[in-house]
Design a protein around this motif. Sequence first.
Motif, PDB file in Angstrom:
ATOM      1  N   HIS A 154       0.821  -1.217   0.000  1.00  0.00           N
ATOM      2  CA  HIS A 154       0.000   0.000   0.000  1.00  0.00           C
ATOM      3  C   HIS A 154       0.850   1.261   0.000  1.00  0.00           C
ATOM      4  O   HIS A 154       0.514   2.233   0.668  1.00  0.00           O
ATOM      5  N   VAL A 193       2.433   4.726  -1.486  1.00  0.00           N
ATOM      6  CA  VAL A 193       2.082   5.780  -2.438  1.00  0.00           C
ATOM      7  C   VAL A 193       3.361   6.562  -2.715  1.00  0.00           C
ATOM      8  O   VAL A 193       4.025   7.016  -1.783  1.00  0.00           O
ATOM      9  N   PHE A 219       2.511  10.775  -7.313  1.00  0.00           N
ATOM     10  CA  PHE A 219       1.255  11.365  -6.854  1.00  0.00           C
ATOM     11  C   PHE A 219       1.218  12.853  -7.200  1.00  0.00           C
ATOM     12  O   PHE A 219       0.235  13.357  -7.733  1.00  0.00           O
ATOM     13  N   MET A 271      -4.255  17.541  -4.162  1.00  0.00           N
ATOM     14  CA  MET A 271      -5.348  17.289  -3.220  1.00  0.00           C
ATOM     15  C   MET A 271      -4.850  16.665  -1.925  1.00  0.00           C
ATOM     16  O   MET A 271      -3.821  16.001  -1.888  1.00  0.00           O
ATOM     17  N   CYS A 284      -5.029  13.868   0.840  1.00  0.00           N
ATOM     18  CA  CYS A 284      -5.445  12.463   0.869  1.00  0.00           C
ATOM     19  C   CYS A 284      -6.831  12.356   1.504  1.00  0.00           C
ATOM     20  O   CYS A 284      -7.674  11.579   1.062  1.00  0.00           O
ATOM     21  N   HIS A 326     -10.018   9.966   1.225  1.00  0.00           N
ATOM     22  CA  HIS A 326      -9.976   9.005   2.337  1.00  0.00           C
ATOM     23  C   HIS A 326     -10.494   9.693   3.580  1.00  0.00           C
ATOM     24  O   HIS A 326      -9.760  10.387   4.271  1.00  0.00           O
ATOM     25  N   ARG A 330     -12.614   1.791   4.569  1.00  0.00           N
ATOM     26  CA  ARG A 330     -12.589   1.591   3.122  1.00  0.00           C
ATOM     27  C   ARG A 330     -13.920   1.931   2.455  1.00  0.00           C
ATOM     28  O   ARG A 330     -13.949   2.431   1.326  1.00  0.00           O
ATOM     29  N   PRO A 345      -6.135   6.554  -8.843  1.00  0.00           N
ATOM     30  CA  PRO A 345      -6.279   8.007  -8.664  1.00  0.00           C
ATOM     31  C   PRO A 345      -4.996   8.668  -8.143  1.00  0.00           C
ATOM     32  O   PRO A 345      -4.895   9.889  -8.164  1.00  0.00           O
TER      33      PRO A 345
HETATM   34  C1  HEC Z   1      -8.953  11.463  -5.775  1.00  0.00           C
HETATM   35  C2  HEC Z   1      -9.135  10.586  -4.660  1.00  0.00           C
HETATM   36  C3  HEC Z   1      -7.951  10.083  -3.889  1.00  0.00           C
HETATM   37  C4  HEC Z   1      -6.910  10.804  -3.354  1.00  0.00           C
HETATM   38  C5  HEC Z   1      -6.669  12.304  -3.453  1.00  0.00           C
HETATM   39  C6  HEC Z   1      -6.076   9.861  -2.662  1.00  0.00           C
HETATM   40  N1  HEC Z   1      -6.584   8.594  -2.772  1.00  0.00           N
HETATM   41 FE1  HEC Z   1      -5.816   6.894  -1.988  1.00  0.00          FE
HETATM   42  N2  HEC Z   1      -7.284   5.784  -2.889  1.00  0.00           N
HETATM   43  C7  HEC Z   1      -8.338   6.313  -3.580  1.00  0.00           C
HETATM   44  C8  HEC Z   1      -9.193   5.224  -4.028  1.00  0.00           C
HETATM   45  C9  HEC Z   1     -10.472   5.372  -4.846  1.00  0.00           C
HETATM   46  C10 HEC Z   1      -8.610   4.020  -3.567  1.00  0.00           C
HETATM   47  C11 HEC Z   1      -9.119   2.605  -3.743  1.00  0.00           C
HETATM   48  C12 HEC Z   1      -8.603   2.011  -5.013  1.00  0.00           C
HETATM   49  C13 HEC Z   1      -9.151   0.630  -5.228  1.00  0.00           C
HETATM   50  O1  HEC Z   1     -10.343   0.445  -5.169  1.00  0.00           O
HETATM   51  O2  HEC Z   1      -8.330  -0.244  -5.456  1.00  0.00           O
HETATM   52  C14 HEC Z   1      -7.401   4.418  -2.837  1.00  0.00           C
HETATM   53  C15 HEC Z   1      -6.529   3.528  -2.233  1.00  0.00           C
HETATM   54  C16 HEC Z   1      -5.462   3.922  -1.445  1.00  0.00           C
HETATM   55  C17 HEC Z   1      -4.581   3.016  -0.761  1.00  0.00           C
HETATM   56  C18 HEC Z   1      -4.664   1.527  -0.826  1.00  0.00           C
HETATM   57  C19 HEC Z   1      -3.900   1.117  -2.029  1.00  0.00           C
HETATM   58  C20 HEC Z   1      -4.245  -0.190  -2.544  1.00  0.00           C
HETATM   59  O3  HEC Z   1      -3.398  -0.686  -3.279  1.00  0.00           O
HETATM   60  O4  HEC Z   1      -5.332  -0.715  -2.280  1.00  0.00           O
HETATM   61  C21 HEC Z   1      -3.676   3.777  -0.061  1.00  0.00           C
HETATM   62  C22 HEC Z   1      -2.556   3.282   0.833  1.00  0.00           C
HETATM   63  C23 HEC Z   1      -3.979   5.152  -0.309  1.00  0.00           C
HETATM   64  N3  HEC Z   1      -5.069   5.207  -1.173  1.00  0.00           N
HETATM   65  C24 HEC Z   1      -3.301   6.203   0.229  1.00  0.00           C
HETATM   66  C25 HEC Z   1      -3.438   7.516  -0.184  1.00  0.00           C
HETATM   67  C26 HEC Z   1      -2.571   8.601   0.244  1.00  0.00           C
HETATM   68  C27 HEC Z   1      -1.413   8.461   1.213  1.00  0.00           C
HETATM   69  C28 HEC Z   1      -3.009   9.728  -0.381  1.00  0.00           C
HETATM   70  C29 HEC Z   1      -2.421  11.117  -0.339  1.00  0.00           C
HETATM   71  C30 HEC Z   1      -1.011  11.238  -0.650  1.00  0.00           C
HETATM   72  C31 HEC Z   1      -4.185   9.349  -1.192  1.00  0.00           C
HETATM   73  N4  HEC Z   1      -4.392   8.003  -1.045  1.00  0.00           N
HETATM   74  C32 HEC Z   1      -4.925  10.220  -1.979  1.00  0.00           C
HETATM   75  C33 HEC Z   1      -8.587   7.633  -3.834  1.00  0.00           C
HETATM   76  C34 HEC Z   1      -7.732   8.691  -3.506  1.00  0.00           C
END
Ligand code: HEC
Length: 323
Positions: free
Chosen positions: A71, A73, A78, A86, A88, A92, A106, A148
């Motif tokens: 997991h 990032v 990014f 944006m 996170c 989230h 989730r 994303p």
């Molecule tokens: C625009 C929306 C958005 C933003 C902004 C965002 N995320 Fe996500 N993130 C998602 C979505 C949607 C999923 C689920 C993806 C899926 O269904 O596999 C996710 C999944 C994840 C996961 C799980 C990864 C996985 O492989 O399942 C992590 C860790 C995570 N995000 C961390 C972050 C972090 C840290 C940030 C900021 C630096 C961030 N996200 C910003 C939408 C976002």
Amino acid sequence: MFGKIKKRFGGILALLAFVVAAPVFADDPPPSPEALVKIRAANGECLKCHSEAGLKAPPKEGMDLKKLREHLVHLDTFTASDHGQMACSKCHGDGYDEHPHAAKAREGISECQDCHARKAMRIERQFDKSVHAENLSDTFTCATCHDPHVMAVATKLRDPHKIVAQDNKICLDCHDSDIAFAKMAPDKKKRPPIDDIHDWLPNTRLHWKAVRCVECHTPTEDKLSLSHEIQNKDKAEKKCASCHTANSSLNARLYRHLQTEEQNKYGFINSVILSNSYVVGATRNPSLDLILIVLFVATVVGVIGHGLVRIITTRLRRSKNHD
Ligand code: HEC
Ligand code: HEC
Ligand code: HEC
Ligand code: HEC
Ligand code: HEC
Ligand code: HEC
Ligand code: HEC
């Protein structure tokens, strides 16, 4: 000045903004530099764990590091992505500030539609007609293709090679991997090997680097943006000429966001249209090779014939002069 207008017509403006932009948060103005500093700091809190550094020196004991490794990032990726400005926490929501994260966290992750209402409406209509939506389960969603944290739109990437690399990776990660494909495919459906399917296309792997899968697998009607309707295989493009000619459909798709000068800069006109590329032996297409060989032989015969005629006429002239 804007402040004054806002004060006077605030209500109307708000109404207008609502009508024009509805709840499309994606249309909000980008964050100010000050806001961006705060966003980056807040994101840094998540990345304290969700990064290579966090994995090496975990800020907390007893975490499931094996899961964390899946997991991560990547900050640079990014930042360069469409959502790089944006927080996170915009997507989230509740539960991710607890450690370990709340079991239900989730379920609260925002979906594309929440912020891109208008675009999503157009795209969903196309996606619903796609082979994936029609033949596969509901687990095939927008997020199956769109990471994303990673994806950047064509207008942002500009360089066609980068666009092709990004967009084809999406399809190949699944269609070129038995494991990923089996997770999505109906029971017992075997993955058709991607090279075998396209063995009629010469230099198949080179094409994967230069054209997108979607160029051949989606309809062209939508002039402004890519259609999300991945069509049945019998509707796929097979004609070489749709790309290897001037004003090709490729020009209208992959290169639509570039000016003509820029198309030249990226070598499109030179490499594809004025295709010096068609060299005998470089292709694995028998009929194309045959045509090229015939042309080649005809040229050689022409040259030799021309030479022979000249030699003979010179001889004749010389023998005439001797007389
Ligand atoms: C625009 C929306 C958005 C933003 C902004 C965002 N995320 Fe996500 N993130 C998602 C979505 C949607 C999923 C689920 C993806 C899926 O269904 O596999 C996710 C999944 C994840 C996961 C799980 C990864 C996985 O492989 O399942 C992590 C860790 C995570 N995000 C961390 C972050 C972090 C840290 C940030 C900021 C630096 C961030 N996200 C910003 C939408 C976002
Ligand atoms: C103290 C370390 C730590 C911090 C800080 C942290 N996480 Fe996590 N996160 C983890 C670990 C460990 C996992 C994997 C174990 C698990 O799934 O619970 C994880 C898993 C996830 C997942 C995938 C599992 C799921 O529920 O979907 C997402 C998404 C996620 N984190 C988002 C975030 C976001 C967003 C932030 C910042 C608001 C954040 N995390 C802050 C340690 C952390
Ligand atoms: C919480 C709100 C939010 C969510 C959820 C969200 N986005 Fe975005 N998205 C934004 C914002 C804000 C921007 C930045 C707009 C800009 O810079 O023009 C953006 C930009 C984009 C862009 C580039 C600009 C454009 O519209 O072409 C794309 C593509 C995009 N998002 C796709 C997605 C996809 C696909 C999902 C679902 C996986 C998603 N977004 C989820 C808020 C969101
Ligand atoms: C089969 C994979 C796939 C699926 C599923 C998918 N997309 Fe896309 N999407 C792409 C590709 C490839 C692009 C091309 C990127 C470009 O040209 O900028 C794209 C581009 C976009 C864009 C930016 C270009 C535009 O037309 O505005 C948005 C927004 C978007 N997708 C949203 C969505 C939404 C919402 C869904 C779910 C209803 C979805 N996508 C489902 C692959 C997919
Ligand atoms: C997560 C996995 C996954 C991703 C990502 C994915 N596909 Fe597929 N795709 C499948 C599966 C599984 C099938 C088989 C469906 C069936 O048998 O009905 C399929 C079927 C197809 C078909 C065959 C339709 C037919 O007539 O048999 C085409 C064409 C196709 N995908 C193109 C693409 C393109 C182009 C992309 C990228 C934009 C893409 N796929 C992304 C899993 C995926
Ligand atoms: C130059 C055009 C072109 C490109 C580029 C292209 N395809 Fe195809 N594809 C076709 C054609 C035409 C067929 C149908 C072939 C046939 O039926 O003999 C096909 C068939 C398929 C099938 C159906 C397989 C089956 O028999 O069930 C899948 C899946 C597929 N392509 C995926 C992809 C993916 C993934 C990419 C990108 C890596 C891609 N295609 C790039 C033209 C193309
Ligand atoms: C969707 C567009 C598209 C289609 C359809 C297509 N091509 Fe291509 N082709 C390209 C692009 C783009 C390149 C890469 C040119 C470059 O960057 O050098 C290429 C490269 C080639 C090359 C390699 C040139 C070299 O430098 O070695 C050959 C040969 C070729 N194509 C033949 C064909 C034949 C034959 C067909 C039909 C069966 C076909 N192509 C269909 C877009 C296409």
